[in-house]
Motif scaffolding. Structure first.
Motif, PDB file in Angstrom:
ATOM      1  N   HIS A  43       0.829  -1.198   0.000  1.00  0.00           N
ATOM      2  CA  HIS A  43       0.000   0.000   0.000  1.00  0.00           C
ATOM      3  C   HIS A  43       0.864   1.248   0.000  1.00  0.00           C
ATOM      4  O   HIS A  43       0.468   2.297  -0.487  1.00  0.00           O
ATOM      5  CB  HIS A  43      -0.923   0.010   1.221  1.00  0.00           C
ATOM      6  N   GLY A  91       2.832   7.584  -1.144  1.00  0.00           N
ATOM      7  CA  GLY A  91       1.617   7.265  -0.426  1.00  0.00           C
ATOM      8  C   GLY A  91       1.821   7.229   1.065  1.00  0.00           C
ATOM      9  O   GLY A  91       0.978   6.728   1.800  1.00  0.00           O
ATOM     10  N   GLY A 144      -0.091   1.848  -3.590  1.00  0.00           N
ATOM     11  CA  GLY A 144       0.115   3.271  -3.352  1.00  0.00           C
ATOM     12  C   GLY A 144       0.818   3.934  -4.514  1.00  0.00           C
ATOM     13  O   GLY A 144       0.402   4.973  -5.019  1.00  0.00           O
ATOM     14  N   MET A 190      -0.533   6.811  -7.197  1.00  0.00           N
ATOM     15  CA  MET A 190       0.227   8.040  -7.393  1.00  0.00           C
ATOM     16  C   MET A 190       0.465   8.316  -8.884  1.00  0.00           C
ATOM     17  O   MET A 190       0.278   9.425  -9.374  1.00  0.00           O
ATOM     18  CB  MET A 190       1.574   7.843  -6.703  1.00  0.00           C
ATOM     19  N   GLY A 199      -3.831   5.139   4.397  1.00  0.00           N
ATOM     20  CA  GLY A 199      -2.786   5.706   3.545  1.00  0.00           C
ATOM     21  C   GLY A 199      -3.262   5.829   2.115  1.00  0.00           C
ATOM     22  O   GLY A 199      -3.135   6.879   1.482  1.00  0.00           O
ATOM     23  N   LEU A 200      -3.864   4.775   1.611  1.00  0.00           N
ATOM     24  CA  LEU A 200      -4.361   4.782   0.239  1.00  0.00           C
ATOM     25  C   LEU A 200      -5.386   5.883   0.055  1.00  0.00           C
ATOM     26  O   LEU A 200      -5.378   6.609  -0.929  1.00  0.00           O
ATOM     27  CB  LEU A 200      -5.012   3.437  -0.081  1.00  0.00           C
ATOM     28  N   ASP A 217      -5.657   8.488   1.700  1.00  0.00           N
ATOM     29  CA  ASP A 217      -4.994   9.779   1.739  1.00  0.00           C
ATOM     30  C   ASP A 217      -4.458  10.164   0.379  1.00  0.00           C
ATOM     31  O   ASP A 217      -4.622  11.292  -0.064  1.00  0.00           O
ATOM     32  CB  ASP A 217      -3.839   9.750   2.751  1.00  0.00           C
ATOM     33  N   ILE A 218      -3.819   9.211  -0.299  1.00  0.00           N
ATOM     34  CA  ILE A 218      -3.305   9.570  -1.621  1.00  0.00           C
ATOM     35  C   ILE A 218      -4.468   9.801  -2.564  1.00  0.00           C
ATOM     36  O   ILE A 218      -4.467  10.729  -3.353  1.00  0.00           O
ATOM     37  CB  ILE A 218      -2.435   8.475  -2.262  1.00  0.00           C
TER      38      ILE A 218
END
Lengths: 349, 694
Positions: free
Chosen positions: A169, A189, B510, B514, B552-553, B555-556
């Motif tokens: 992730h 990320g 992630g 991006m 986290g994911l 968030d991106i």
């Protein structure tokens, strides 16, 4: 300031000085190379010779050469107790190779031939950053696969330990030890994260980087201040350089970048960033200011930045992919250039 | 194995087809690939990086194995050629920049001269394949003299003298030249005492004098035996004659602005002065020739040798012909001793062809090339140059030639139908770019040359960038940087998308997100967001650990919230989910934090309602969201969801029923049997409690 280009005839990956305190021998340079004809990646240890300190073209005297299992994506060196050294390389296939360098043997005329220790398959994807602790030799490795490992080195064995796994992730892209138990990471990320091995389970502190505009940015390099361990600096896309002070957990300060100031001399990727050793030695620690930082970029610039002022040291016609400053007096700088050469820069301070 | 044999045959066939590729194919790398196919065996032929052809043979899955052979086609790129490519790039780029900024045709040649000098300094560096490079340098410098440097026009013959002095040694490798003669006698000279007895001594001097190497002649003359102090015979007159000739040579007038320090001869930079000085000097030479002292010279060798030198100085054609070995030397000798005023280029051409007729040498193409340069015959020059040298030379020499004037410019820059609408100049650059693109280390140089191609450059640049591997992030970023420099937004989007998809396929979520964000690929991003939601709502990601990763994911994904409207709900969903998780944790431990619990519950309710009201949360996830809210509705301690809030939830459920009735999408059927009823019951009872409380 004088600089010399030393063509290698092979792709130059990363370059690092061996952190020598012994002045008895020449500066030792570790570089990773890739031969496009044979497809073989290698790690070389060279002594950098020069006739006298300021004039005369320097040359590289090969002291050891090791073939590596995969193309190198990260390199670090450290000094161990008892005048021995380590060079650690991470590959794009996910392996970590540790090359021990014997300081006594290096001064003799024979080439070093000690077998490197290889830990293959430590990561499932490219190892994006490695860092080694001086003295203990503990090696920190982070990968694109979102794993953080710490490899301990005992006698002739590598003992890996998984510290964290984000199952892809997050892709880590930079890491640096802050102390023997703490380290900092950055990645795609992920925010800037401060980890403590004594507190497992996750980062102890983190901080988001504010990239310019809507497009996300990549972090390529990270450094922790050698004496003020609460300071770290990262470099990445769009000429961006951020400084983070752990004591103030607000956002990191943007030192350079496309929109940060008018003096954005670099708009491309910042491949490597480091605190400038020369000024850490010369200037007294003024805790209020951000200490000077040196960086290199895709568009061929090597520069220092201090208090918003950028001083350009080099402007090459090709990318500077990697550089290192000697930790002794900060005068000798070595760069790995895209055009298959190593550049040696001697500056006056 | 028949399959393997087939592969090897093919490999051999390719080797032959690749011409000189045999040297590199011997170093072909062999990889083994794990077999993964049911079919009995397959052979793939595909292009790999640059000019590598990849042959993959895959056996069947059961037996496993198979292999990939990479064959390098075409000419190899050794380290030296790559160095030349790297180092010549800055000069080329600078010149193109200056050109783009606009230039004054009057002094353009000065810029080109600077360019030419920087390229020469690149050629100067120590090399392994020395001979070829010095030949390259020789031709390059000759072109510079005749095409670029206008400051040298009035002393062109003397430039030619200098040129020959430097490159005579590389022009011919295995035939006699003035250089080889002089060098071989020089070695001998240190060993013998009286060189004047040897005819080769005088011949070497006559040769050196013919091509104007005055310093060599002087040095040789000083070795003459009559200078020795331990003489028995009376050689005073002889010595005097030697000295006289030496003196005359030292005073030889030369039509040039200056001479290198310490070299013999007198430089005169003004033509009338030169003519006068030369007349005077020639009369002195003739006077010496007719001197009475010759009769007193006892040494026959010295007598003949010195006379020969004087004949050279007086421009005796026969002696000059005898003393030189190829036509370039003869040409230089002509200019120095016979017709030093010849400045008209037509004159130069006819003399050159005359000399060539008299003394031609082996390498036909090189000879033609040199004479084409001297006589400014650009078309032949181009033809021969491409025969003798490689694509590097052709791409870099054009700018030198164009500095000559309009005629050459139109020859090189005119678009030609026969070349598919390209000009010769562009063609040369395109060819060189292709050579550069064929190597994994030099492809990054190609954009600079392609940018200088007005017609096809951009198209080829796009193709080049699109072909770069997307597996290495760093390389992809380098390609993006090139896109940024040349404003190729669509290409950079395509590259970013390719890298994004590659990362996703390899489990780097992630990173994939991006890159897809860089590519502004809304469609894939929404699909991804859906997938992530699916994972979370389906309960697969129940543990807090996983949630954190998803955080986290999110968030991106959410960082571009303003752009990706559809994804902003993820952050809210995350906080809702986190609140629920916290509640469960607290309940599990101890119920002593009732107040905290209630506060968390309220927070969860708020996020829930924000989610449903925002209108961005996809309807297909509503049901699972509502189901999760049952926990909040059935809050044991107090009424957590107010009357109006419950109504909103009821409306949402109602909408799902309506949607089913309108046959839009039947989400309700995906629920477990009884789940919907339970939800309804919870809603109803909570409504009840809320009304009662209020």
């Amino acid at each position: 300031m004088a600089s010399w280009r030393l063509p290698q005839g092979r792709a130059v990956g990363s370059v690092r000085w061996l952190p020598s305190s012994a002045a008895a021998w020449d500066r030792m340079l570790v570089s990773t190379l890739f031969d496009p004809e044979t497809g073989k990646p290698s790690l070389e240890l060279n002594a950098l010779g020069s006739k006298d300190s300021t004039e005369g073209r320097p040359w590289l005297d090969l002291r050891g050469e090791w073939e590596l299992p995969g193309r190198v994506s990260a390199l670090a060196t450290a000094a161990l107790q008892g005048e021995n050294f380590l060079a650690v390389a991470g590959s794009i296939e996910g392996s970590v190779t540790v090359v021990p360098v014997d300081a006594v043997q290096v001064t003799t005329s024979e080439l070093l031939d000690k077998e490197p220790l290889v830990l293959s398959g430590l990561h499932e994807a490219s190892v994006c950053a490695v860092d080694v602790l001086d003295d203990s030799g503990d090696c920190l490795a982070v990968g694109e696969d979102g794993k953080i490992s710490v490899v301990k080195i005992s006698e002739s064995e590598l003992l890996p330990k998984r510290v964290h796994d984000s199952h892809g992730h997050i892709s880590f892209s930079a890491a640096h030890w802050a102390s023997s138990m703490e380290f900092v990471t950055a990645g795609v990320g992920a925010p800037l994260q401060w980890w403590d091995l004594r507190k497992p389970g996750g980062p102890v502190s983190q901080c988001r980087l504010k990239w310019d505009g809507s497009s996300p940015g990549f972090v390529h390099s990270l450094d922790v201040h050698p004496s003020r361990k609460h300071l770290c600096v990262v470099g990445g896309s769009g000429g961006s350089i951020f400084a983070w002070d752990l004591r103030w957990q607000r956002d990191a300060v943007k030192l350079a970048g496309v929109s940060a100031s008018k003096s954005a001399i670099v708009e491309s990727e910042v491949w490597e960033v480091k605190y400038d050793h020369a000024s850490t030695i010369s200037s007294s620690s003024d805790s209020g200011k951000v200490p000077p930082v040196m960086f290199c970029s895709e568009d061929g610039v090597l520069a220092t930045i201090e208090g918003g002022n950028v001083t350009e040291l080099l402007a090459e016609p090709c990318a500077i992919n990697s550089f290192d400053v000697d930790c002794e007096n900060g005068k000798d700088i070595v760069c790995g250039l895209e055009h298959e050469s190593i550049l040696f820069l001697k500056r006056r301070i | 194995m028949p399959g393997i044999r087939r592969l090897e045959e093919l490999e051999n066939g390719e080797r032959n087809a690749g011409g000189d590729g045999s040297s590199s194919s011997s170093a072909a790398v062999i990889y083994s690939v794990p077999g993964g196919l049911r079919d009995p065996g397959r052979l793939w032929v595909s292009w790999s990086n640059g000019n590598q052809l990849q042959l993959s043979y895959i056996e069947n899955a059961v037996a496993g194995g198979g292999r990939v052979t990479e064959i390098h086609l075409g000419e190899g790129w050794d380290a030296e050629r790559r160095r030349l490519a790297y180092d010549s790039l800055p000069a080329f780029a600078l010149l193109q920049n200056q050109r783009q900024l606009g230039y004054n045709p009057g002094d353009w040649w000065e810029h080109v001269l600077e360019y030419s000098k920087s390229i020469r300094s690149v050629l100067d560096q120590p090399t392994q394949g020395k001979e070829k490079t010095s030949m390259l340098k020789a031709v390059w410098e000759l072109i510079e003299v005749f095409y670029v440097d206008r400051s040298a026009t009035w002393w062109l013959p003397e430039r030619l003298v200098d040129w020959l002095a430097e490159y005579d040694k590389v022009l011919l490798s295995d035939e006699d030249t003035v250089h080889s003669k002089v060098a071989s006698f020089q070695r001998k000279l240190s060993e013998i005492q009286f060189p004047e007895d040897d005819v080769a001594y005088w011949d070497a001097m006559a040769s050196a004098l013919s091509v104007g190497w005055l310093d060599v002649v002087i040095a040789f003359l000083r070795m003459h035996g009559s200078y020795r102090l331990d003489q028995l015979d009376d050689r005073q007159t002889e010595n005097g004659l030697v000295e006289a000739v030496t003196l005359l040579i030292m005073q030889m007038p030369r039509l040039r602005p200056r001479l290198p320090d310490g070299s013999p001869g007198v430089a005169i930079g003004f033509k009338p002065d030169f003519s006068k000085a030369r007349e005077k000097w020639r009369s002195q030479v003739s006077k010496l020739e007719n001197s009475v002292f010759w009769a007193e010279c006892n040494h026959r060798g010295t007598l003949l040798g010195l006379k020969k030198l004087i004949q050279v100085l007086l421009g005796n054609v026969d002696v000059l012909q005898l003393s030189t070995f190829h036509w370039m030397e003869l040409l230089v000798a002509h200019f120095l001793h016979l017709i030093p005023f010849s400045l008209v280029l037509d004159g130069m051409r006819s003399i050159a062809s005359k000399c060539k007729g008299l003394k031609s040498f082996g390498d036909e193409d090189l000879q033609e090339l040199l004479s084409a340069i001297i006589s400014n015959d650009t078309e032949i020059l181009l033809a021969k140059c491409s025969k003798v040298f490689n694509a590097w030379m052709m791409a870099h020499v054009d700018d030198l030639l164009i500095a000559k004037g309009e005629d050459v410019r139109s020859l090189l820059e005119e678009d030609r139908q026969t070349l598919g609408g390209l000009s010769l100049k562009e063609l040369h650059r395109l060819v060189y770019s292709q050579v550069l693109s064929s190597h994994s280390l030099t492809w990054q140089l190609a954009p600079v040359y392609l940018a200088a191609c007005p017609n096809r450059g951009l198209g080829m640049l796009e193709a080049l960038l699109m072909k770069q591997s997307c597996s290495n992030q760093k390389l992809a970023l380098k390609a993006l940087e090139i896109c940024r420099l040349y404003e190729l937004d669509t290409v950079s989007t395509a590259i970013a998308r390719a890298v994004g998809v590659h990362s996703l396929k390899h489990g780097k979520k992630g990173q994939g997100i991006m890159w897809l964000q860089l590519a502004r690929d809304e469609q894939r991003l929404s699909t991804l967001a859906d997938q992530i939601l699916n994972t979370i709502t389906s309960g697969e990601a129940d543990s807090l650990d996983n949630l954190e990763h998803f955080e986290g994911l999110c968030d991106i994904l959410g960082s571009g919230a303003t752009k990706h409207q559809g994804l902003s709900f993820l952050a809210r969903y995350k906080s809702f989910k986190a609140a629920l998780q916290n509640i469960r944790d607290l309940r599990r431990r101890e119920a002593s934090y009732t107040e905290n619990l209630a506060a968390l519950g309220r927070a969860a309710v708020t996020s829930l309602l924000q989610l449903l009201k925002s209108g961005t949360f996809p309807r297909k996830f509503w049901l699972s969201l509502l189901q999760e809210s049952v926990e909040l509705l059935e809050w044991p301690e107090q009424v957590l969801v107010s009357e109006s809030e419950t109504n909103t939830l009821l409306c949402c459920l109602q909408e799902l029923f309506l949607a089913r009735d309108r046959l839009e999408d039947d989400i309700l059927s995906t629920a477990e049997p009884g789940a919907v009823d339970r939800l309804r019951l919870a809603l109803a009872s909570n409504l009840c409690r809320a009304i009662l409380q209020s």
